[in-house]
Structure formats: C-alpha cells, structure tokens
Write a protein that holds these residues in place. Structure first.
Motif, PDB file in Angstrom:
ATOM      1  N   LEU A  88       0.814  -1.207   0.000  1.00  0.00           N
ATOM      2  CA  LEU A  88       0.000   0.000   0.000  1.00  0.00           C
ATOM      3  C   LEU A  88       0.850   1.260   0.000  1.00  0.00           C
ATOM      4  CD1 LEU A  88      -2.796  -1.247   2.363  1.00  0.00           C
ATOM      5  CD2 LEU A  88      -3.180  -0.296   0.083  1.00  0.00           C
ATOM      6  N   LYS A  89       0.331   2.268  -0.681  1.00  0.00           N
ATOM      7  CA  LYS A  89       1.013   3.548  -0.825  1.00  0.00           C
ATOM      8  C   LYS A  89       0.131   4.661  -0.246  1.00  0.00           C
ATOM      9  CE  LYS A  89       2.858   1.996  -5.291  1.00  0.00           C
ATOM     10  NZ  LYS A  89       2.944   2.309  -6.744  1.00  0.00           N
ATOM     11  N   PRO A  90       0.714   5.787   0.131  1.00  0.00           N
ATOM     12  CA  PRO A  90      -0.110   6.892   0.633  1.00  0.00           C
ATOM     13  C   PRO A  90      -1.205   7.314  -0.341  1.00  0.00           C
ATOM     14  CG  PRO A  90       2.190   7.282   1.151  1.00  0.00           C
ATOM     15  CD  PRO A  90       2.153   6.059   0.272  1.00  0.00           C
ATOM     16  N   GLU A  91      -0.932   7.206  -1.626  1.00  0.00           N
ATOM     17  CA  GLU A  91      -1.944   7.589  -2.618  1.00  0.00           C
ATOM     18  C   GLU A  91      -3.117   6.612  -2.701  1.00  0.00           C
ATOM     19  OE1 GLU A  91       1.353   7.290  -3.095  1.00  0.00           O
ATOM     20  OE2 GLU A  91       1.804   6.486  -5.112  1.00  0.00           O
ATOM     21  N   ASP A  92      -3.032   5.499  -1.991  1.00  0.00           N
ATOM     22  CA  ASP A  92      -4.166   4.575  -1.911  1.00  0.00           C
ATOM     23  C   ASP A  92      -5.168   5.018  -0.840  1.00  0.00           C
ATOM     24  OD1 ASP A  92      -1.825   1.914  -2.378  1.00  0.00           O
ATOM     25  OD2 ASP A  92      -3.246   2.696  -3.875  1.00  0.00           O
ATOM     26  N   THR A  93      -4.832   6.038  -0.091  1.00  0.00           N
ATOM     27  CA  THR A  93      -5.728   6.532   0.955  1.00  0.00           C
ATOM     28  C   THR A  93      -7.031   7.035   0.354  1.00  0.00           C
ATOM     29  OG1 THR A  93      -3.914   7.123   2.434  1.00  0.00           O
ATOM     30  CG2 THR A  93      -6.014   8.281   2.755  1.00  0.00           C
ATOM     31  N   ALA A  94      -8.144   6.488   0.822  1.00  0.00           N
ATOM     32  CA  ALA A  94      -9.464   6.835   0.290  1.00  0.00           C
ATOM     33  C   ALA A  94     -10.528   6.075   1.074  1.00  0.00           C
ATOM     34  CB  ALA A  94      -9.562   6.463  -1.192  1.00  0.00           C
ATOM     35  N   VAL A  95     -11.767   6.422   0.812  1.00  0.00           N
ATOM     36  CA  VAL A  95     -12.884   5.593   1.244  1.00  0.00           C
ATOM     37  C   VAL A  95     -13.138   4.583   0.134  1.00  0.00           C
ATOM     38  CG1 VAL A  95     -15.296   5.508   1.913  1.00  0.00           C
ATOM     39  CG2 VAL A  95     -13.865   7.441   2.621  1.00  0.00           C
ATOM     40  N   TYR A  96     -13.182   3.333   0.502  1.00  0.00           N
ATOM     41  CA  TYR A  96     -13.374   2.248  -0.467  1.00  0.00           C
ATOM     42  C   TYR A  96     -14.810   1.748  -0.393  1.00  0.00           C
ATOM     43  CZ  TYR A  96      -8.422   2.030  -1.532  1.00  0.00           C
ATOM     44  OH  TYR A  96      -7.155   2.330  -1.974  1.00  0.00           O
ATOM     45  N   TYR A  97     -15.408   1.590  -1.565  1.00  0.00           N
ATOM     46  CA  TYR A  97     -16.780   1.127  -1.670  1.00  0.00           C
ATOM     47  C   TYR A  97     -16.847  -0.139  -2.519  1.00  0.00           C
ATOM     48  CZ  TYR A  97     -17.888   5.966  -0.363  1.00  0.00           C
ATOM     49  OH  TYR A  97     -17.967   7.183   0.278  1.00  0.00           O
ATOM     50  N   CYS A  98     -17.668  -1.074  -2.085  1.00  0.00           N
ATOM     51  CA  CYS A  98     -17.968  -2.189  -2.979  1.00  0.00           C
ATOM     52  C   CYS A  98     -19.323  -1.925  -3.625  1.00  0.00           C
ATOM     53  CB  CYS A  98     -17.943  -3.522  -2.255  1.00  0.00           C
ATOM     54  SG  CYS A  98     -19.174  -3.748  -0.958  1.00  0.00           S
ATOM     55  N   ALA A  99     -19.476  -2.463  -4.821  1.00  0.00           N
ATOM     56  CA  ALA A  99     -20.694  -2.246  -5.587  1.00  0.00           C
ATOM     57  C   ALA A  99     -21.001  -3.508  -6.381  1.00  0.00           C
ATOM     58  CB  ALA A  99     -20.526  -1.066  -6.528  1.00  0.00           C
ATOM     59  N   ALA A 100     -22.268  -3.730  -6.653  1.00  0.00           N
ATOM     60  CA  ALA A 100     -22.661  -4.937  -7.368  1.00  0.00           C
ATOM     61  C   ALA A 100     -23.788  -4.644  -8.343  1.00  0.00           C
ATOM     62  CB  ALA A 100     -23.089  -6.023  -6.379  1.00  0.00           C
ATOM     63  N   ARG A 101     -23.797  -5.392  -9.430  1.00  0.00           N
ATOM     64  CA  ARG A 101     -24.885  -5.307 -10.390  1.00  0.00           C
ATOM     65  C   ARG A 101     -25.202  -6.718 -10.854  1.00  0.00           C
ATOM     66  NH1 ARG A 101     -25.421  -2.922 -15.033  1.00  0.00           N
ATOM     67  NH2 ARG A 101     -26.122  -4.862 -15.995  1.00  0.00           N
ATOM     68  N   LEU A 102     -26.480  -6.958 -11.071  1.00  0.00           N
ATOM     69  CA  LEU A 102     -26.909  -8.275 -11.531  1.00  0.00           C
ATOM     70  C   LEU A 102     -26.448  -8.468 -12.962  1.00  0.00           C
ATOM     71  CD1 LEU A 102     -28.520 -10.803 -10.775  1.00  0.00           C
ATOM     72  CD2 LEU A 102     -30.545  -9.670 -11.723  1.00  0.00           C
ATOM     73  N   HIS A 103     -25.624  -9.470 -13.169  1.00  0.00           N
ATOM     74  CA  HIS A 103     -25.080  -9.844 -14.475  1.00  0.00           C
ATOM     75  C   HIS A 103     -23.963  -8.931 -14.918  1.00  0.00           C
ATOM     76  CE1 HIS A 103     -28.126 -12.759 -14.422  1.00  0.00           C
ATOM     77  NE2 HIS A 103     -29.119 -12.001 -14.840  1.00  0.00           N
ATOM     78  N   TRP A 104     -23.158  -9.443 -15.821  1.00  0.00           N
ATOM     79  CA  TRP A 104     -21.956  -8.763 -16.282  1.00  0.00           C
ATOM     80  C   TRP A 104     -22.290  -7.689 -17.310  1.00  0.00           C
ATOM     81  CZ3 TRP A 104     -17.479  -7.658 -14.805  1.00  0.00           C
ATOM     82  CH2 TRP A 104     -16.450  -7.295 -15.690  1.00  0.00           C
ATOM     83  N   ILE A 105     -21.429  -6.676 -17.352  1.00  0.00           N
ATOM     84  CA  ILE A 105     -21.551  -5.639 -18.358  1.00  0.00           C
ATOM     85  C   ILE A 105     -20.146  -5.211 -18.742  1.00  0.00           C
ATOM     86  CG2 ILE A 105     -21.661  -3.760 -16.663  1.00  0.00           C
ATOM     87  CD1 ILE A 105     -23.711  -2.379 -18.489  1.00  0.00           C
ATOM     88  N   VAL A 106     -19.926  -4.925 -20.020  1.00  0.00           N
ATOM     89  CA  VAL A 106     -18.562  -4.613 -20.457  1.00  0.00           C
ATOM     90  C   VAL A 106     -18.107  -3.239 -19.973  1.00  0.00           C
ATOM     91  CG1 VAL A 106     -18.621  -6.165 -22.428  1.00  0.00           C
ATOM     92  CG2 VAL A 106     -19.398  -3.802 -22.695  1.00  0.00           C
ATOM     93  N   THR A 107     -19.066  -2.356 -19.691  1.00  0.00           N
ATOM     94  CA  THR A 107     -18.704  -1.023 -19.178  1.00  0.00           C
ATOM     95  C   THR A 107     -18.643  -1.063 -17.657  1.00  0.00           C
ATOM     96  OG1 THR A 107     -21.034  -0.425 -19.368  1.00  0.00           O
ATOM     97  CG2 THR A 107     -19.575   0.258 -21.154  1.00  0.00           C
ATOM     98  N   TYR A 108     -17.794  -1.951 -17.143  1.00  0.00           N
ATOM     99  CA  TYR A 108     -17.768  -2.227 -15.714  1.00  0.00           C
ATOM    100  C   TYR A 108     -17.050  -1.161 -14.899  1.00  0.00           C
ATOM    101  CZ  TYR A 108     -13.370  -4.186 -17.449  1.00  0.00           C
ATOM    102  OH  TYR A 108     -12.176  -4.381 -18.088  1.00  0.00           O
TER     103      TYR A 108
END
Length: 127
Positions: A88-108
């Motif tokens: 990990l680097k200082p520039e990785d500092t952030a709020v991290y969010y997980c997200a989900a969508r039903l089924h795959w999409i190429v514009t992920y």
C-alpha cells in the motif's frame, strides 16, 4: 442485495489490508462486483471488479495503478467478495466502496452501472 463493506483501517506504507464485501439475501455470485474508491476532493474511481456467474469462469480486472498489488476474489460459501491490498502507498488513501450489479456488463468501470452499494470503509496509508 444489501452489501456490507469492512476491513479498512490505518496502515503504514508497504503494508497490507484485506477488504470484505458481504452480501445478504441473494447469492453474490450472480452479481458482477466491483471496488471503487474516493479520496478527498477527487471523483470516485473504479479500481477492480470480478465477473458474475452468468459468463462462466470468474474473471478479474484492475485499474493500472493497482495491478500487481491488489487482488479481488470471491468466496461463494461466505457470500463475500474480498480485495486483498498489498504494498500500500499513501496515494491509496481513500474511502473504499464495494458495488454490485446483476449480471456482467462490459462497461464495468462506470459507477452508474452498479445498482447496489456498500457503505464505504476508510483506508488510510500513512507513517
């Protein structure tokens, strides 16, 4: 589907953290699941995702800045997606969010394509 993100914290540069994104009610394997992050004063940034079961074997994708350092994975028995973060680097500092969508999409990489979001977990990389 309700998502619960956890695992953030304070870590020194070069350290590691593992984030978890746990789902309730519906099998998360049916959902393409991604991780985004947002640093203060910056836009939300896509960093990784894992495909859903509708396209066969699970595949993973990463933004260039985390390739080789971060790894996304699924544990279907625990209905959880993980983000292992190493070097990990200082520039990785952030709020991290997980997200989900039903089924795959190429514009992920687009946040607007995900209907379900966790609450965010703070990651701070500092000495």
């Amino acid at each position: 589907v309700q998502l619960q993100a956890s695992g953030g914290g304070l870590v020194q540069p070069g350290g590691s953290l593992r984030l978890s994104c746990a789902a309730s009610v519906i099998p998360l394997a049916y959902y393409a699941t991604g991780w985004f992050r947002q640093a203060p004063g910056k836009e939300r940034e896509w960093i990784s995702c894992i495909t859903s079961s509708d396209i066969g074997d699970f595949k993973t994708y990463y933004t260039d800045s985390v390739k080789g350092r971060f790894a996304i994975s699924r544990d279907n028995a625990k209905n959880t997606v993980y983000l292992q973060m190493n070097s990990l680097k200082p520039e990785d500092t952030a709020v991290y969010y997980c997200a989900a969508r039903l089924h795959w999409i190429v514009t992920y990489t687009y946040a607007t394509n995900y209907a379900n979001w966790g609450q965010g977990t703070q990651v701070t990389v500092s000495s």
